[in-house]
Design a protein around this motif. Structure first.
Motif, PDB file in Angstrom:
ATOM      1  N   THR A   1       4.810  18.630   6.604  1.00  0.00           N
ATOM      2  CA  THR A   1       4.937  18.369   8.044  1.00  0.00           C
ATOM      3  C   THR A   1       3.602  18.286   8.767  1.00  0.00           C
ATOM      4  O   THR A   1       3.560  17.904   9.930  1.00  0.00           O
ATOM      5  N   ASP A   2       2.515  18.683   8.082  1.00  0.00           N
ATOM      6  CA  ASP A   2       1.171  18.632   8.663  1.00  0.00           C
ATOM      7  C   ASP A   2       1.064  19.513   9.911  1.00  0.00           C
ATOM      8  O   ASP A   2       0.485  19.120  10.919  1.00  0.00           O
ATOM      9  N   ILE A   3       1.647  20.710   9.816  1.00  0.00           N
ATOM     10  CA  ILE A   3       1.549  21.669  10.919  1.00  0.00           C
ATOM     11  C   ILE A   3       0.600  22.789  10.499  1.00  0.00           C
ATOM     12  O   ILE A   3       0.357  22.994   9.306  1.00  0.00           O
ATOM     13  N   PRO A   4       0.069  23.545  11.458  1.00  0.00           N
ATOM     14  CA  PRO A   4      -0.810  24.665  11.105  1.00  0.00           C
ATOM     15  C   PRO A   4      -0.070  25.711  10.261  1.00  0.00           C
ATOM     16  O   PRO A   4       1.139  25.925  10.431  1.00  0.00           O
ATOM     17  N   LEU A   5      -0.794  26.369   9.375  1.00  0.00           N
ATOM     18  CA  LEU A   5      -0.188  27.363   8.494  1.00  0.00           C
ATOM     19  C   LEU A   5       0.518  28.458   9.283  1.00  0.00           C
ATOM     20  O   LEU A   5       1.605  28.887   8.907  1.00  0.00           O
ATOM     21  N   ILE A   6      -0.063  28.907  10.373  1.00  0.00           N
ATOM     22  CA  ILE A   6       0.557  29.975  11.160  1.00  0.00           C
ATOM     23  C   ILE A   6       1.956  29.572  11.645  1.00  0.00           C
ATOM     24  O   ILE A   6       2.868  30.386  11.690  1.00  0.00           O
ATOM     25  N   ASP A   7       2.134  28.289  11.962  1.00  0.00           N
ATOM     26  CA  ASP A   7       3.456  27.791  12.362  1.00  0.00           C
ATOM     27  C   ASP A   7       4.387  27.661  11.160  1.00  0.00           C
ATOM     28  O   ASP A   7       5.575  27.963  11.242  1.00  0.00           O
ATOM     29  N   ALA A   8       3.851  27.219  10.038  1.00  0.00           N
ATOM     30  CA  ALA A   8       4.666  27.067   8.826  1.00  0.00           C
ATOM     31  C   ALA A   8       5.172  28.419   8.329  1.00  0.00           C
ATOM     32  O   ALA A   8       6.284  28.512   7.802  1.00  0.00           O
ATOM     33  N   LEU A   9       4.386  29.469   8.520  1.00  0.00           N
ATOM     34  CA  LEU A   9       4.807  30.797   8.073  1.00  0.00           C
ATOM     35  C   LEU A   9       6.039  31.298   8.818  1.00  0.00           C
ATOM     36  O   LEU A   9       6.769  32.147   8.321  1.00  0.00           O
ATOM     37  N   ARG A  10       6.282  30.761   9.995  1.00  0.00           N
ATOM     38  CA  ARG A  10       7.453  31.168  10.794  1.00  0.00           C
ATOM     39  C   ARG A  10       8.691  30.315  10.497  1.00  0.00           C
ATOM     40  O   ARG A  10       9.772  30.612  10.982  1.00  0.00           O
ATOM     41  N   LEU A  11       8.532  29.248   9.711  1.00  0.00           N
ATOM     42  CA  LEU A  11       9.678  28.400   9.374  1.00  0.00           C
ATOM     43  C   LEU A  11      10.658  29.151   8.487  1.00  0.00           C
ATOM     44  O   LEU A  11      10.264  29.971   7.664  1.00  0.00           O
ATOM     45  N   SER A  12      11.933  28.823   8.638  1.00  0.00           N
ATOM     46  CA  SER A  12      12.933  29.450   7.774  1.00  0.00           C
ATOM     47  C   SER A  12      14.006  28.466   7.302  1.00  0.00           C
ATOM     48  O   SER A  12      15.002  28.867   6.724  1.00  0.00           O
ATOM     49  N   ASP A  13      13.794  27.178   7.538  1.00  0.00           N
ATOM     50  CA  ASP A  13      14.716  26.145   7.042  1.00  0.00           C
ATOM     51  C   ASP A  13      14.119  25.569   5.763  1.00  0.00           C
ATOM     52  O   ASP A  13      13.107  24.871   5.802  1.00  0.00           O
ATOM     53  N   TYR A  14      14.743  25.869   4.639  1.00  0.00           N
ATOM     54  CA  TYR A  14      14.223  25.438   3.341  1.00  0.00           C
ATOM     55  C   TYR A  14      15.064  24.322   2.719  1.00  0.00           C
ATOM     56  O   TYR A  14      15.024  24.121   1.508  1.00  0.00           O
ATOM     57  N   SER A  15      15.799  23.592   3.547  1.00  0.00           N
ATOM     58  CA  SER A  15      16.693  22.554   3.026  1.00  0.00           C
ATOM     59  C   SER A  15      15.925  21.423   2.335  1.00  0.00           C
ATOM     60  O   SER A  15      16.492  20.721   1.508  1.00  0.00           O
ATOM     61  N   LYS A  16      14.647  21.256   2.649  1.00  0.00           N
ATOM     62  CA  LYS A  16      13.847  20.195   2.026  1.00  0.00           C
ATOM     63  C   LYS A  16      12.942  20.715   0.918  1.00  0.00           C
ATOM     64  O   LYS A  16      12.083  20.008   0.433  1.00  0.00           O
ATOM     65  N   VAL A  17      13.151  21.970   0.517  1.00  0.00           N
ATOM     66  CA  VAL A  17      12.270  22.600  -0.474  1.00  0.00           C
ATOM     67  C   VAL A  17      13.014  22.820  -1.783  1.00  0.00           C
ATOM     68  O   VAL A  17      14.164  23.258  -1.796  1.00  0.00           O
ATOM     69  N   ARG A  18      12.325  22.526  -2.867  1.00  0.00           N
ATOM     70  CA  ARG A  18      12.818  22.845  -4.206  1.00  0.00           C
ATOM     71  C   ARG A  18      11.811  23.806  -4.829  1.00  0.00           C
ATOM     72  O   ARG A  18      10.612  23.540  -4.811  1.00  0.00           O
ATOM     73  N   HIS A  19      12.319  24.899  -5.345  1.00  0.00           N
ATOM     74  CA  HIS A  19      11.451  25.894  -5.958  1.00  0.00           C
ATOM     75  C   HIS A  19      11.664  25.886  -7.462  1.00  0.00           C
ATOM     76  O   HIS A  19      12.795  25.736  -7.931  1.00  0.00           O
ATOM     77  N   PHE A  20      10.581  26.068  -8.208  1.00  0.00           N
ATOM     78  CA  PHE A  20      10.659  26.036  -9.660  1.00  0.00           C
ATOM     79  C   PHE A  20       9.994  27.274 -10.247  1.00  0.00           C
ATOM     80  O   PHE A  20       8.859  27.594  -9.914  1.00  0.00           O
ATOM     81  N   ASP A  21      10.728  27.978 -11.111  1.00  0.00           N
ATOM     82  CA  ASP A  21      10.177  29.061 -11.920  1.00  0.00           C
ATOM     83  C   ASP A  21      10.046  28.495 -13.326  1.00  0.00           C
ATOM     84  O   ASP A  21      10.908  28.704 -14.172  1.00  0.00           O
ATOM     85  N   ILE A  22       8.981  27.765 -13.553  1.00  0.00           N
ATOM     86  CA  ILE A  22       8.811  27.048 -14.815  1.00  0.00           C
ATOM     87  C   ILE A  22       8.078  27.885 -15.841  1.00  0.00           C
ATOM     88  O   ILE A  22       8.439  27.945 -16.996  1.00  0.00           O
ATOM     89  N   ILE A  23       7.039  28.550 -15.379  1.00  0.00           N
ATOM     90  CA  ILE A  23       6.179  29.334 -16.258  1.00  0.00           C
ATOM     91  C   ILE A  23       6.112  30.745 -15.690  1.00  0.00           C
ATOM     92  O   ILE A  23       5.937  30.926 -14.483  1.00  0.00           O
ATOM     93  N   GLU A  24       6.261  31.726 -16.528  1.00  0.00           N
ATOM     94  CA  GLU A  24       6.211  33.124 -16.080  1.00  0.00           C
ATOM     95  C   GLU A  24       4.906  33.384 -15.329  1.00  0.00           C
ATOM     96  O   GLU A  24       3.826  33.014 -15.783  1.00  0.00           O
ATOM     97  N   GLY A  25       5.038  33.974 -14.145  1.00  0.00           N
ATOM     98  CA  GLY A  25       3.868  34.317 -13.348  1.00  0.00           C
ATOM     99  C   GLY A  25       3.367  33.216 -12.444  1.00  0.00           C
ATOM    100  O   GLY A  25       2.355  33.373 -11.768  1.00  0.00           O
ATOM    101  N   ILE A  26       4.077  32.081 -12.411  1.00  0.00           N
ATOM    102  CA  ILE A  26       3.679  30.950 -11.570  1.00  0.00           C
ATOM    103  C   ILE A  26       4.824  30.619 -10.619  1.00  0.00           C
ATOM    104  O   ILE A  26       5.974  30.524 -11.028  1.00  0.00           O
TER     105      ILE A  26
END
Length: 160
Positions: free
Chosen positions: A119-144
């Motif tokens: 979204t090209d927003i400042p990190l401080i604003d992104a830290l307050r976001l809570s809508d993750y509908s556009k995010v995919r998370h991957f636990d591919i490698i242990e510890g990453i």
């Protein structure tokens, strides 16, 4: 659709981005002899002569690049311990996201960083976001922890 490839490190960020763009084109059946030209816009890499979007991230000993047909953001973090994750999440995250668990903290952190890049927003604003509908998370490698934000077709390359 998402495709992940693991590759030997290609050196600097631009070399990794060029490699990922070429691999994406090959996967999509698009061949070109033109060199992949990269410019920076507000610190974000932009493919100058190709109709794709790219995002890049790095952490201790590894890099990640996402190429997509739509805007994309990526973040990768090595999940280190020895931190007060409850205090950190309380300081930086929205109220309902307080967690003392390392894996959950990094999942949220990488999701927020990926959304920031999308979204090209400042990190401080992104830290307050809570809508993750556009995010995919991957636990591919242990510890990453790896998160990608966007709505397109992703091609992700991890470099070690």
């Amino acid at each position: 659709m998402m495709l992940l490839k693991i590759s030997k490190d290609k050196g600097d960020s631009e070399s990794c981005i060029r490699y990922a763009a070429r691999e994406y084109m090959a996967f999509m059946g698009l061949e070109t002899e033109e060199p992949v030209e990269i410019r920076r816009h507000k610190g974000k890499p932009v493919l100058e002569n190709l109709p794709f979007f790219v995002s890049f991230s790095h952490t201790a000993g590894m890099k990640a690049c996402a190429v997509s047909d739509k805007e994309v953001g990526i973040d990768v973090e090595r999940m280190t311990g020895g931190k007060d994750f409850a205090a950190l999440s309380k300081r930086f995250f929205a109220g309902g996201e307080i967690t003392g668990k390392r894996r959950e903290f990094y999942k949220l952190w990488t999701a927020k960083e990926a959304l920031k890049k999308l979204t090209d927003i400042p990190l401080i604003d992104a830290l307050r976001l809570s809508d993750y509908s556009k995010v995919r998370h991957f636990d591919i490698i242990e510890g990453i922890s790896l998160s990608v934000a966007g709505e397109g077709k992703f091609f992700i390359v991890l470099f070690f």
